[in-house]
Design a protein around this motif. Sequence first.
Motif, PDB file in Angstrom:
ATOM      1  N   VAL A 159       0.847  -1.144   0.012  1.00 50.97           N
ATOM      2  CA  VAL A 159      -0.138  -0.076   0.082  1.00 50.97           C
ATOM      3  C   VAL A 159       0.899   1.256  -0.080  1.00 50.97           C
ATOM      4  CG1 VAL A 159      -0.199   0.248   2.756  1.00 50.97           C
ATOM      5  CG2 VAL A 159      -1.999   0.952   1.014  1.00 50.97           C
ATOM      6  N   LEU A 160       2.077   1.198   0.602  1.00 51.60           N
ATOM      7  CA  LEU A 160       2.961   2.563   0.519  1.00 51.60           C
ATOM      8  C   LEU A 160       3.517   2.871  -0.826  1.00 51.60           C
ATOM      9  CD1 LEU A 160       5.111   2.204   3.680  1.00 51.60           C
ATOM     10  CD2 LEU A 160       3.830   4.080   3.069  1.00 51.60           C
ATOM     11  N   ARG A 161       3.709   1.812  -1.788  1.00 48.28           N
ATOM     12  CA  ARG A 161       3.922   2.216  -3.175  1.00 48.28           C
ATOM     13  C   ARG A 161       2.857   2.957  -3.922  1.00 48.28           C
ATOM     14  NH1 ARG A 161       6.259  -3.502  -5.534  1.00 48.28           N
ATOM     15  NH2 ARG A 161       8.128  -3.914  -4.006  1.00 48.28           N
ATOM     16  N   LEU A 162       1.763   2.670  -3.326  1.00 46.19           N
ATOM     17  CA  LEU A 162       0.619   3.496  -4.053  1.00 46.19           C
ATOM     18  C   LEU A 162       0.427   4.878  -3.293  1.00 46.19           C
ATOM     19  CD1 LEU A 162      -2.238   0.597  -3.927  1.00 46.19           C
ATOM     20  CD2 LEU A 162      -0.802   1.550  -6.030  1.00 46.19           C
ATOM     21  N   TYR A 163       0.751   5.079  -1.944  1.00 45.65           N
ATOM     22  CA  TYR A 163       0.605   6.203  -1.251  1.00 45.65           C
ATOM     23  C   TYR A 163       1.824   6.606  -0.559  1.00 45.65           C
ATOM     24  CZ  TYR A 163      -4.380   5.442  -2.166  1.00 45.65           C
ATOM     25  OH  TYR A 163      -5.442   5.350  -2.801  1.00 45.65           O
ATOM     26  N   PRO A 164       2.939   6.727  -1.132  1.00 48.51           N
ATOM     27  CA  PRO A 164       4.285   6.859  -0.687  1.00 48.51           C
ATOM     28  C   PRO A 164       4.373   8.124   0.289  1.00 48.51           C
ATOM     29  CG  PRO A 164       4.482   7.523  -3.047  1.00 48.51           C
ATOM     30  CD  PRO A 164       3.030   6.931  -2.681  1.00 48.51           C
TER      31      PRO A 164
END
Length: 548
Positions: free
Chosen positions: A102-107
């Motif tokens: 999920v962090l790749r989508l909302y870095p």
Amino acid sequence: MGTPALDIKRIHDENIVLRNILEGTATATGEHFFRALVENLAKTIQTHSAWVTEYVPAKRQLHALAFWSDGQVYENFFIDVDGTPCLEVIESTEIVHHPNNVLRLYPQNATLKEFRAKSYLGIPLLDNAGRVLGNLAVFDTRPMPPEPHLLVVFKIFAARASAELQRLHAEDRVRKSEETFRRIIETTGEGFVLMDEDMTISRANEAFCRMIGYGLSDIVGRSPLDFATQDFRQFLTVNREHLFAEQHKEFEGRLLSKTGREIPVRISGDILKDDLGKTIGYMNFVSDLTLQKRSLVLAGEVQRSLMPQSSPKLNGYDIAGRTLSCDEIGGDYFDYWVAPNKSREAITIVVGDVTGHGAEAALLMTTARAIFRMKALQMDDMAEIINAMNRQLVLDVHDTGRFMTLFCLRLETRDKRAQWIRAGHTPALIYQPEQDRFTELKGEGLALGVDADYRYQVQRSREIAAGHIIALGTDGIWETFDRNGRLYGMRRFRNVIRRNARKDATAILDAVYADLQRFAYGTKQEDDISLVIVKAVPDQAPPLDWSI
């Protein structure tokens, strides 16, 4: 489709989770419910964090109602929704699931970075109209399965959270509405009283307390009847069902202050209903009319001082008269005129009715009285007096649409016949008891103030014998209605005279007014009422002259 063994295990797991969360939230509401929900949700499905939020569109923020993370509960803080997976939930109004990375989508999302989140599952909270209220979400430091097997439970508790949030919003609206209502009621200059169906006062404002001089504790729990004058109490009691049935009503009455002072009031009332249309009370705004009525009361006192203060004495006749205005001042007129040089020989009785009632009618009535008396001093012929009076009134009421009906009756001691002029007025009655017969003193005649060129003619009756009764009244008598809409009528009026014919003039007058009061019990008088009773009696022999 899964195997039967896997389906049974899934259902078993869902039931366990559902039972655990239900047990943890069953007795909680409001803030306690949201706190218990996220804690039990995170623990049961074994995620790192869970939160429930309320969306604030104007600020594009999420208001955290409860946030559970790693054994701690945090409440009542705000975060910007932009740059978060929650924005997807809000904008799509659908379930958003990121099982990994999920962090790749909302870095740039600080919260996800802080907790090193890997997975996210969020569901919108919708109201009954499908509008977004907020969201319920969990995220974890571990990946989630691509198809969470506890999704059904997640949806159930999202619906429960939505229902609780809607309930809180409704309570907040009611609280704000009640607060606004309370401030309006407390700051208004008008009195306010809230009653239930039993006419028990449940609320009153400071203005009403000041008006009647009682403290709030002396008012709440009592009936408005406890603070009403006797006549107004009667009106409220008799018309209670009718008043409570109308959505809006407006009427006047009189209250009694703690010191015993009568307070004229105007009451505007409405039925108070809940959202389902059920009656929950009766609210009444009460206006103190003391200042407004003061000048009218003074005018009424002046007007009453112009009315005959006592019955005239004329050999062969017993005379009594009275007027009762429906307001402080009225448009009915009655008068006795005795020429200065004929004080023991003749009397002229005048009964009149000005169109309408109130201040304008009272002013015209006073003007008519002054004109009549001035003309009666200048001339003796009754027709000349009324003709002159009519010409002057035409000038006075020009283009106003007002006029005055009048009945003028002259009685003399030597000539036992009645003389009269009828100017658009209801004919006077003569009752002859020995024949039990009523006759009317008719005659053509236009109302005064209509045509300056009209000429009035004097009419004459047969001899008025002892025991005969003459009644001169205004239409406020026979046009009185009871609370069921029935008319008093001329027949009932005649019957009262018939039953009381053996009594003197004052007693007959009293009997008519008493019967009117009984008939109209519980209603407001709508018109002025005036009546003069003349009863012919045997002549009194002059005293003997023993002088030599």
